[in-house]
Write an enzyme that holds these catalytic residues in place. Structure first.
Site, PDB file in Angstrom:
ATOM      1  CG  HIS A  18       7.720   2.467   1.130  1.00  0.00           C
ATOM      2  ND1 HIS A  18       6.933   2.728   1.848  1.00  0.00           N
ATOM      3  CD2 HIS A  18       7.443   1.071   1.447  1.00  0.00           C
ATOM      4  CE1 HIS A  18       6.585   2.177   2.953  1.00  0.00           C
ATOM      5  NE2 HIS A  18       6.830   0.835   2.606  1.00  0.00           N
ATOM      6  CG  ASP A  78      11.858  13.369   3.836  1.00  0.00           C
ATOM      7  OD1 ASP A  78      10.966  13.361   5.050  1.00  0.00           O
ATOM      8  OD2 ASP A  78      12.490  14.363   3.553  1.00  0.00           O
ATOM      9  CD  GLN A 135       9.502  -5.495   6.940  1.00  0.00           C
ATOM     10  OE1 GLN A 135       9.111  -6.174   8.461  1.00  0.00           O
ATOM     11  NE2 GLN A 135       9.820  -4.482   6.735  1.00  0.00           N
ATOM     12  N   GLY A 136       4.201  -5.594   5.277  1.00  0.00           N
ATOM     13  CA  GLY A 136       3.008  -5.019   4.802  1.00  0.00           C
ATOM     14  C   GLY A 136       2.350  -5.041   5.900  1.00  0.00           C
ATOM     15  CG  ASP A 137       1.458  -4.059   9.646  1.00  0.00           C
ATOM     16  OD1 ASP A 137       0.117  -4.229   9.453  1.00  0.00           O
ATOM     17  OD2 ASP A 137       2.237  -4.554  10.820  1.00  0.00           O
ATOM     18  CB  SER A 138       4.401  -0.275   4.737  1.00  0.00           C
ATOM     19  OG  SER A 138       6.080  -0.426   4.984  1.00  0.00           O
TER      20      SER A 138
END
Length: 254
Positions: free
Chosen positions: A69, A112, A207-210
């Site tokens: 993502h 997924d 948010q931002g750690d993805s």
């Protein structure tokens, strides 16, 4: 955790973060502490137009893995990778990207198969502050109750649009898949995912750690920050891509 493009897309959020929607996680660690230089020598900051939007993991001199993502909205020419520094905006080594390979089974609706491989335009050699992550064994599935640690430059509170300058980390226990499915729904949490959180909330990726790493007590990379309902909310664990079930895709593209 929502997909990372809204600060760049609200810091690539598929992590259920804003409001109470399930979204990919683009940004900061909640309830954590400062990381030391070299503690996560494989973590990298992914940026576009000078702004951090996701984390990633250096697995060899020419390859980074991150969340799908974090990857689907960008071409290779739009992004850069920075390694070997505690600050996402400066220091270390920054290189371009030659190719982005998203897992062909990735589903943006369900998040997924949330993994992608980035091939670097220039190699990043190991140094005193840069190293490569240890991938898990095929089929590896972190045991419920075991402690795992994640790190990133994501937001430090749910809904924030401000990123910390320096790298943070947080350790949380793995939550059983059955428990996590009871929180989100059986079909929402697949065997390509695992969950981690403390029951009372207060500690989580955000948010931002993805796309950033989550490692076990032996420092083995077990997963990548993927999604969740908000950040650090009681009763809603953080959800991570499970590399043990996604390893064949990664290894085919090393």
């Amino acid at each position: 955790m929502a997909p990372v493009s809204q600060i760049v897309s609200a810091l690539m959020l598929p992590a259920l973060a804003l409001g109470a929607a399930i979204e990919p996680r683009g940004a900061d660690i909640v309830g954590g502490t400062a990381a030391a230089l070299g503690e996560f020598p494989y973590i990298v900051s992914l940026s576009t137009q000078g702004s951090h939007f996701c984390g990633g993991v250096l697995v060899n001199a020419n390859t980074v893995i991150t969340a799908a993502h974090c990857s689907v909205d960008f071409s290779a020419s739009q992004v850069k990778v920075r390694a070997g520094t505690l600050t996402w905006a400066s220091g270390g080594t920054q290189v371009g990207v030659s190719r982005i390979i998203v897992n062909p089974s990735y589903n943006s609706r369900t998040t997924d198969f949330d993994v992608a491989v980035w091939k670097l335009a220039s190699s990043i050699p190991e140094s005193s502050t840069i190293g490569y992550a240890t991938l898990p064994a095929a089929g590896s599935d972190p045991a419920a109750g075991s402690i795992v640690t994640t790190a990133g430059w994501g937001t430090t509170s749910e809904g924030s649009s401000s990123l910390p300058a320096r790298l943070n980390k947080v350790s949380v226990p793995v939550v059983s898949r059955a428990t996590c499915q009871s929180e989100y729904g059986r079909s929402a949490v697949t065997t390509n995912m695992f969950c981690a959180a403390q029951a009372q909330g207060g500690k989580d990726s955000c948010q931002g750690d993805s796309g950033g790493p989550i490692v076990d007590a032996n420092g083995v990379l077990q997963g990548l920050v993927s999604w969740g309902n908000g950040c650090a909310e009681a009763g809603f664990a953080g959800v991570y891509s499970r590399l043990g079930s996604l390893l064949s895709f990664v290894q085919a593209n090393l």
